[in-house]
Design a protein around this motif. Structure first.
Motif, mmCIF file in Angstrom:
data_model
loop_
_atom_site.group_PDB
_atom_site.id
_atom_site.type_symbol
_atom_site.label_atom_id
_atom_site.label_comp_id
_atom_site.label_asym_id
_atom_site.label_seq_id
_atom_site.Cartn_x
_atom_site.Cartn_y
_atom_site.Cartn_z
ATOM 1 N N ASN A 102 0.806 -1.228 0.000
ATOM 2 C CA ASN A 102 0.000 0.000 0.000
ATOM 3 C C ASN A 102 0.838 1.278 0.000
ATOM 4 O O ASN A 102 0.445 2.293 0.576
ATOM 5 N N ASN A 134 -0.816 4.691 -1.461
ATOM 6 C CA ASN A 134 -1.696 5.410 -0.536
ATOM 7 C C ASN A 134 -0.921 6.023 0.627
ATOM 8 O O ASN A 134 -1.335 7.054 1.172
ATOM 9 N N GLU A 159 -6.985 3.392 3.340
ATOM 10 C CA GLU A 159 -7.318 4.491 2.436
ATOM 11 C C GLU A 159 -6.437 5.712 2.701
ATOM 12 O O GLU A 159 -6.125 6.037 3.851
#
Length: 381
Positions: A216, A219, A328
């Motif tokens: 990730n 992000n 997120e």
């Protein structure tokens, strides 16, 4: 009276890549702890380039170099099915341990396999298609053919049971450890040396790991930008580790505003990792899911405040000694900003992480492995 005989274990270390990475850390730590263990008779087969290294780690054990061709993955996998079983017979192994998902289909002795995580099933979209297909097949095969399967967390065990109907009585949990000598609270000199090598004169956030989609990183970059872009002295973000195969990182990196510094130094020297991790204002690891989460444990052992996600095994490692966020970008930005604005909380997390990291050690992991190998031999007997 029958006296229990110590198992003779052959460990196949040929799967360790040249950059060592996670599987290299796992085997270095495990074998180092086994070197002083008196309840097993140990042999190791490894790549020729690793023979001297493992001979130093295991001065009283047999360390065997695999054929030179095994340095190439297809040849290594073929040798695993043919040459490795023959070697197990030659050293009279009572159990063969395969530490990285795959194992011989017919070994001539009980086989144990380490399955490091189940994210090939829980997060399939984060893997290249061919890689995901290969490892899903390898995991299913190992669950069928191995006498016992070793996993590094309860979360991984539970996912294998839930998703693949694995037999829970044949799965053993052996948490990874951390080398507390190598990963320690760094001195100011160690921190300064790393900053100088990176060309940093101010604070920074750190990420250490492979550049895989599951980690990730895009992000994280987006969240960092949002959290620091309007600050008077914005901390840099340093993304260290191997290159991986996440092409989105390059696209997001191109969007970094001119007033911010994003550094991607690649692999850092092993000796520099304490200074890098312990010198960071925050170590961020917003992974979509892990089988264990060794990078956050290593950061905790260096006294760094850690921000990660409560996905799969990560809460087993971090407990209440780390801060949590969601994958997120907007939530990462919000939670990074909270930590940046709260030095007292960062100090509290650093101290709590250091204390929790002391609960994880390779000696305990070695004990759990030996127990699994002993069960495998007894069941066959």
């Amino acid at each position: 009276m029958t006296i229990a005989r110590s198992p003779r274990v052959l460990v196949d270390a040929t799967s360790v890549p040249a950059d060592r990475g996670g599987v290299g850390r796992y085997l270095d730590g495990l074998l180092g702890a086994l070197a002083v263990h008196t309840d097993i008779d140990l042999s190791v087969v490894c790549q020729r380039t690793d023979q001297e290294r493992y001979s130093r780690i295991l001065p009283n054990s047999q360390v065997i170099a695999a054929p030179a061709a095994a340095a190439h993955r297809p040849a290594r996998l073929a040798w695993e099915q043919t040459g490795l079983p023959l070697l197990a017979q030659q050293v009279n192994a009572s159990v063969l341990h395969s530490p990285f998902y795959t194992c011989p289909l017919r070994a001539g002795c009980p086989v144990t396999v380490t399955v490091h995580d189940a994210t090939f099933f829980t997060e399939p979209e984060h893997y290249e298609k061919s890689r995901g297909t290969f490892f899903r097949s390898a995991i299913k095969t190992s669950l069928r053919r191995a006498e016992r399967v070793i996993v590094p967390s309860k979360a991984t065990r539970d996912e294998l049971i839930r998703l693949l109907d694995a037999d829970p009585t044949r799965i053993d949990v052996a948490y990874h450890g951390v080398d507390h000598t190598a990963f320690h609270v760094p001195s100011e000199d160690e921190k300064a040396r790393v900053r100088a090598r990176l060309g940093l004169s101010s604070s920074y956030l750190a990420f250490l790991g492979a550049k895989e989609p599951r980690k990730n990183v895009p992000n994280l970059i987006r969240g960092w930008i949002a959290a620091v872009k309007d600050r008077v002295e914005p901390p840099a973000l340093v993304i260290a580790g191997g290159q991986g195969h996440d092409d989105e990182i390059d696209r997001v990196a191109a969007e970094v505003p001119a007033n911010l510094r994003l550094l991607r130094p690649g692999y850092l020297r092993y000796a520099d990792l304490p200074g890098f991790l312990g010198g960071a204002i925050i170590c961020a690891y917003p992974s979509h899911g892990e089988g264990f989460g060794l990078p956050i444990l290593e950061a905790m052992a260096c006294g760094a405040p850690v921000l990660t996600t409560p996905r799969l095994s990560l809460p087993e490692v971090g407990g209440d000694a780390v801060a949590y966020t969601k994958p997120e970008a907007a939530q990462i930005a919000e939670d990074l900003a909270k930590l940046l604005d709260d030095p007292a909380l960062r100090a509290k997390l650093g101290a709590a992480g250091l204390a929790r990291a002391k609960e994880f050690n390779w000696a305990s992991s070695a004990e759990a492995h030996v127990a699994s190998w002993t069960r495998a031999v007894r069941h066959q007997g």
